[in-house]
Design a protein around this motif. Structure first.
Motif, PDB file in Angstrom:
ATOM      1  N   VAL A  75       0.852  -1.203   0.000  1.00  0.00           N
ATOM      2  CA  VAL A  75       0.000   0.000   0.000  1.00  0.00           C
ATOM      3  C   VAL A  75       0.887   1.252   0.000  1.00  0.00           C
ATOM      4  CG1 VAL A  75      -1.528   1.399   1.461  1.00  0.00           C
ATOM      5  CG2 VAL A  75      -2.080  -0.983   1.008  1.00  0.00           C
ATOM      6  N   VAL A  76       1.964   1.185   0.862  1.00  0.00           N
ATOM      7  CA  VAL A  76       2.854   2.350   0.953  1.00  0.00           C
ATOM      8  C   VAL A  76       3.554   2.591  -0.393  1.00  0.00           C
ATOM      9  CG1 VAL A  76       4.919   3.278   2.071  1.00  0.00           C
ATOM     10  CG2 VAL A  76       3.178   2.120   3.435  1.00  0.00           C
ATOM     11  N   ILE A  77       4.094   1.491  -0.973  1.00  0.00           N
ATOM     12  CA  ILE A  77       4.788   1.635  -2.267  1.00  0.00           C
ATOM     13  C   ILE A  77       3.815   2.153  -3.334  1.00  0.00           C
ATOM     14  CG2 ILE A  77       5.986   0.383  -4.132  1.00  0.00           C
ATOM     15  CD1 ILE A  77       7.729   0.192  -1.833  1.00  0.00           C
ATOM     16  N   GLY A  78       2.603   1.529  -3.351  1.00  0.00           N
ATOM     17  CA  GLY A  78       1.592   1.922  -4.337  1.00  0.00           C
ATOM     18  C   GLY A  78       1.207   3.388  -4.157  1.00  0.00           C
ATOM     19  N   GLY A  79       1.040   3.788  -2.897  1.00  0.00           N
ATOM     20  CA  GLY A  79       0.664   5.176  -2.597  1.00  0.00           C
ATOM     21  C   GLY A  79       1.733   6.136  -3.084  1.00  0.00           C
ATOM     22  N   PHE A  80       3.007   5.771  -2.854  1.00  0.00           N
ATOM     23  CA  PHE A  80       4.113   6.633  -3.280  1.00  0.00           C
ATOM     24  C   PHE A  80       4.101   6.764  -4.812  1.00  0.00           C
ATOM     25  CE2 PHE A  80       8.480   6.986  -4.870  1.00  0.00           C
ATOM     26  CZ  PHE A  80       8.818   8.224  -4.318  1.00  0.00           C
ATOM     27  N   CYS A  81       3.966   5.596  -5.471  1.00  0.00           N
ATOM     28  CA  CYS A  81       3.947   5.613  -6.949  1.00  0.00           C
ATOM     29  C   CYS A  81       2.781   6.468  -7.445  1.00  0.00           C
ATOM     30  CB  CYS A  81       3.783   4.205  -7.508  1.00  0.00           C
ATOM     31  SG  CYS A  81       5.249   3.213  -7.325  1.00  0.00           S
ATOM     32  N   GLY A  82       1.615   6.303  -6.778  1.00  0.00           N
ATOM     33  CA  GLY A  82       0.429   7.050  -7.188  1.00  0.00           C
ATOM     34  C   GLY A  82       0.654   8.550  -7.045  1.00  0.00           C
ATOM     35  N   ALA A  83       1.240   8.950  -5.886  1.00  0.00           N
ATOM     36  CA  ALA A  83       1.447  10.387  -5.649  1.00  0.00           C
ATOM     37  C   ALA A  83       2.422  10.955  -6.678  1.00  0.00           C
ATOM     38  CB  ALA A  83       1.976  10.605  -4.239  1.00  0.00           C
ATOM     39  N   MET A  84       3.501  10.212  -6.933  1.00  0.00           N
ATOM     40  CA  MET A  84       4.503  10.703  -7.888  1.00  0.00           C
ATOM     41  C   MET A  84       3.931  10.745  -9.311  1.00  0.00           C
ATOM     42  SD  MET A  84       6.920  11.656  -6.165  1.00  0.00           S
ATOM     43  CE  MET A  84       8.060  12.137  -7.416  1.00  0.00           C
ATOM     44  N   SER A  85       3.063   9.755  -9.611  1.00  0.00           N
ATOM     45  CA  SER A  85       2.447   9.742 -10.935  1.00  0.00           C
ATOM     46  C   SER A  85       1.550  10.971 -11.104  1.00  0.00           C
ATOM     47  CB  SER A  85       1.629   8.459 -11.100  1.00  0.00           C
ATOM     48  OG  SER A  85       0.763   8.586 -12.179  1.00  0.00           O
ATOM     49  N   ALA A  86       0.776  11.297 -10.033  1.00  0.00           N
ATOM     50  CA  ALA A  86      -0.107  12.476 -10.103  1.00  0.00           C
ATOM     51  C   ALA A  86       0.739  13.739 -10.257  1.00  0.00           C
ATOM     52  CB  ALA A  86      -0.956  12.563  -8.848  1.00  0.00           C
ATOM     53  N   TYR A  87       1.867  13.788  -9.509  1.00  0.00           N
ATOM     54  CA  TYR A  87       2.713  14.984  -9.566  1.00  0.00           C
ATOM     55  C   TYR A  87       3.311  15.182 -10.965  1.00  0.00           C
ATOM     56  CZ  TYR A  87       6.667  18.077  -8.853  1.00  0.00           C
ATOM     57  OH  TYR A  87       7.553  19.101  -8.990  1.00  0.00           O
ATOM     58  N   THR A  88       3.883  14.077 -11.503  1.00  0.00           N
ATOM     59  CA  THR A  88       4.529  14.215 -12.823  1.00  0.00           C
ATOM     60  C   THR A  88       3.502  14.526 -13.920  1.00  0.00           C
ATOM     61  OG1 THR A  88       4.512  11.805 -12.860  1.00  0.00           O
ATOM     62  CG2 THR A  88       6.630  12.838 -12.453  1.00  0.00           C
ATOM     63  N   ALA A  89       2.300  13.905 -13.802  1.00  0.00           N
ATOM     64  CA  ALA A  89       1.251  14.216 -14.797  1.00  0.00           C
ATOM     65  C   ALA A  89       0.837  15.679 -14.652  1.00  0.00           C
ATOM     66  CB  ALA A  89       0.038  13.313 -14.590  1.00  0.00           C
ATOM     67  N   GLY A  90       0.790  16.143 -13.400  1.00  0.00           N
ATOM     68  CA  GLY A  90       0.420  17.541 -13.141  1.00  0.00           C
ATOM     69  C   GLY A  90       1.429  18.495 -13.749  1.00  0.00           C
ATOM     70  N   VAL A  91       2.720  18.195 -13.565  1.00  0.00           N
ATOM     71  CA  VAL A  91       3.765  19.081 -14.108  1.00  0.00           C
ATOM     72  C   VAL A  91       3.633  19.136 -15.629  1.00  0.00           C
ATOM     73  CG1 VAL A  91       6.253  19.360 -14.448  1.00  0.00           C
ATOM     74  CG2 VAL A  91       5.381  18.708 -12.202  1.00  0.00           C
ATOM     75  N   ALA A  92       3.533  17.927 -16.254  1.00  0.00           N
ATOM     76  CA  ALA A  92       3.465  17.901 -17.728  1.00  0.00           C
ATOM     77  C   ALA A  92       2.238  18.658 -18.231  1.00  0.00           C
ATOM     78  CB  ALA A  92       3.439  16.467 -18.226  1.00  0.00           C
ATOM     79  N   SER A  93       1.061  18.412 -17.604  1.00  0.00           N
ATOM     80  CA  SER A  93      -0.156  19.027 -18.138  1.00  0.00           C
ATOM     81  C   SER A  93      -0.185  20.534 -17.878  1.00  0.00           C
ATOM     82  CB  SER A  93      -1.406  18.352 -17.580  1.00  0.00           C
ATOM     83  OG  SER A  93      -1.402  18.434 -16.187  1.00  0.00           O
ATOM     84  N   GLU A  94       0.280  20.957 -16.690  1.00  0.00           N
ATOM     85  CA  GLU A  94       0.269  22.401 -16.401  1.00  0.00           C
ATOM     86  C   GLU A  94       1.220  23.151 -17.331  1.00  0.00           C
ATOM     87  OE1 GLU A  94      -1.603  24.324 -14.812  1.00  0.00           O
ATOM     88  OE2 GLU A  94      -2.760  22.808 -13.766  1.00  0.00           O
ATOM     89  N   ARG A  95       2.401  22.571 -17.539  1.00  0.00           N
ATOM     90  CA  ARG A  95       3.364  23.269 -18.413  1.00  0.00           C
ATOM     91  C   ARG A  95       2.883  23.268 -19.858  1.00  0.00           C
ATOM     92  NH1 ARG A  95       9.228  21.810 -15.778  1.00  0.00           N
ATOM     93  NH2 ARG A  95       8.775  22.829 -13.798  1.00  0.00           N
TER      94      ARG A  95
END
Ligand code: ATP
Ligand code: MG
Length: 586
Positions: A75-95
């Motif tokens: 759950v912890v690993i999955g949560g970390f991956c999920g958060a980082m995935s949301a962050y990187t998608a956010g950076v790409a889409s916002e830019r």
């Protein structure tokens, strides 16, 4: 705007290129999260199977604890991956959105006046805001869901079938059913979204017109009419949105009902198989979770399609702006030995978007360096249209306009426009201080130069009375100043540039004769050597000019001094006589 081939050529996806690393990382991290998530039900099934196996508590404890800890870790690993995935998608889409907005705005700035008029202000605002937001949201959704949906779908199906092949029947029945619903939605939603954006354009236009023209609306107590106009635009927008909502309101419950029926079917089939000892209870629970994920994947696909159809309409609207090439393109000439001259050579002009009727025909005359030339003529005769051709706000339909001996079409547009100060008929002020407004186009001017220009334009006489002087804040469009004050600030702006040619388009109309005379004297003395082109309605404003061009119904009647015109030009004599009869005007 009419679609052309170029509209299709612009690939908005290329705006993601600089952020490819984020676009790659986000789905990869998402894959990590999905993997962790897919393992969870099977671990849970082990715990449940062990717990109901009838073994002693001490015997089941190690399996329960080890699987429980493993679940927690995943759950912890999955949560970390999920958060980082949301962050990187956010950076790409916002830019992506940021770059698109910047390019869109630059493009709007580069367009010619006739093009921005055609798009309409409301539509350009929606295209640069709302439409780009729709595209940014699509990028975000695709980066987050593109891997998640197929992995949930394939992973869920495989895991479910490994538990018991009979669960395949449930999937065979439910997945196609959901897909049919998705296909219906994909078919019907794009035209609906395209209409939503058009209706929003209309709402924005009405708001924009009424906010900027609030004074006119109030003066004519036209609020009820404007409110009804807004209500009509707003209702049309709401109704169109409701049509979209209706479609989705039908789709989502259907998908959800199918999912719940599928879960019940799994439990029924699982219960039957468990009774026959063919499968464990824990596996039935895991299968129920897997089928949920499989059908959720289909719902995600529907969400991607929903956003895609909305973004499709937006993409073509944004592309239209980006692919619109300015119709007025500059040439390459940056220098000329001649300075401060203007020549019209058999110029005729019709507004590009109008019926084609000429507003200027066969105009030929020449203005020398340092000369003060006035242009006079009845309202609507084509004075503004004529001077608009000098800085190339529009291009002549026939004939040529020369500045400093060079055809204006051959000048680098920026160089050409820097030679000219154009004081518009309607003074445009921006929110900011008085100083900010004077220094538009000469941002590096020092206080001394600003003061000098302000004195020439008779701005100093009223600004020096203000508590914050040149740092007094001007409300939007100069609402806090009188018409004459705004005109004088606009004149100071033109003077400060120290141009080769300065054009005043009826820009002293709101000044009393004595202030106008002071401004004219200031310009004569302060801008020596500058060519002055001055449009005016009053004989008193033009009689001191070196020469006066008399325009009548788009043609040049005469071009001579005041004294000669009084002898030779009937139109000028008529204007003179009508104003003399008025008595006090001159
Ligand atoms: P005024 O003294 O009232 O300022 P003007 O002599 O400056 O009048 P112009 O603004 O040059 O007159 O207008 C000349 C003609 O061109 C008018 O008939 C007007 O309706 C038309 N016209 C002006 N601007 C446009 C435009 N953007 N598109 C189409 N027609 C226009
Ligand atoms: Mg005009």
């Amino acid at each position: 705007m009419k679609k052309n081939k170029k509209v299709k050529d612009i690939k908005l996806i290329s705006y993601l290129k600089p952020y490819w690393i984020f676009c790659l990382l986000s789905p990869l991290l998402m894959a990590g999260e999905v993997l962790m998530d897919l393992v969870q039900p099977s671990l849970m099934s082990k715990i449940v199977n062990e717990s109901i196996s009838g073994k002693e508590f001490s015997q089941i404890l190690p399996t329960v604890v080890s699987n429980g800890l493993l679940m927690l870790f995943l759950v912890v690993i999955g949560g970390f991956c999920g958060a980082m995935s949301a962050y990187t998608a956010g950076v790409a889409s916002e830019r992506f959105g940021d770059d698109l907005r910047k390019d869109g705005f630059r493009k709007v700035m580069s367009l010619s006046l006739q093009q921005t008029d055609k798009f309409t202000t409301g539509s350009l605002v929606t295209r640069l805001t709302n439409d780009i937001v729709a595209l940014r949201d699509l990028v975000m959704t695709v980066l987050r869901m593109l891997i998640r949906a197929p992995m949930f779908l394939i992973g869920g199906v495989v895991m479910c079938l490994t538990l018991d092949v009979s669960f395949g029947y449930v999937m065979l029945a439910s997945i196609p059913l959901q897909l049919v619903v998705v296909v219906i939605m994909v078919k019907y939603s794009p035209p609906l979204f395209s209409k939503v954006q058009k209706r929003l354009d209309r709402v924005n236009s009405v708001v924009q017109e009424n906010v900027s023209g609030a004074r006119v609306v109030k003066a004519y107590t036209n609020e009820p009419y404007e409110i009804s106009r807004f209500d009509a635009a707003n209702s049309a927008y709401r109704d169109q949105n409701l049509k979209v909502l209706k479609l989705f309101a039908l789709v989502m419950p259907v998908l959800s009902i199918v999912m719940n029926i599928a879960v019940v079917a799994i439990i029924l089939i699982g219960g039957y198989r468990a009774e026959a000892q063919a499968i464990n209870v824990g596996d039935v629970m895991a299968a129920a979770q897997y089928i949920t994920r499989v059908l959720m994947a289909v719902m995600m696909v529907s969400h991607i399609f929903q956003q895609t159809s909305r973004a499709q309409a937006s993409a073509s609207r944004v592309r239209e702006v980006l692919s619109c090439e300015p119709v007025i393109l500059g040439g390459c000439i940056k220098e000329s030995p001649e300075k401060g001259t203007v020549r019209f050579e058999d110029v005729s002009f019709a507004y590009p978007e109008s019926s084609g009727a000429e507003v200027l025909s066969h105009i030929t005359f020449e203005i020398k360096k340092g000369e003060t030339v006035a242009i006079i003529g009845s309202t609507g005769c084509g004075k503004t249209s004529l001077v608009n051709l000098i800085p190339r706000f529009y291009d002549a339909s026939k004939g040529k306009v020369f500045v400093d001996g060079v055809d204006v079409k051959e000048w680098d547009t920026e160089v050409l426009r820097r030679k000219i100060s154009f004081v518009l008929q309607k003074s445009e002020l921006f929110s900011g201080t008085i100083r900010d407004n004077i220094t538009i186009g000469s941002e590096n001017a020092d206080d001394e130069a600003v003061l000098c220009a302000a004195e020439i334009a008779q701005v100093d006489s009223f600004v020096s009375q203000m508590p914050n002087k040149y740092y007094t804040y001007v409300a939007e469009k100069g609402a806090s100043l009188s018409g004459g004050q705004k005109q004088r600030i606009a004149i100071a702006r033109g003077v400060l540039r120290r141009p080769e040619i300065i054009i005043f388009d009826d820009s002293t109309s709101a000044l009393d004769l004595s202030t106008e005379a002071k401004v004219q004297k200031g310009i004569r003395e302060g801008l020596e050597g500058t060519t002055v082109i001055m449009i005016a309605q009053r004989i008193a404003s033009v009689m001191n000019a070196d020469r006066i061009a008399v325009i009548d119904n788009g043609t040049l009647c005469a071009f001579d001094t005041h004294e000669n015109l009084l002898k030779t030009c009937d139109t000028y004599k008529d204007i003179y006589a009508s104003q003399m009869k008025g008595g006090s005007d001159i």
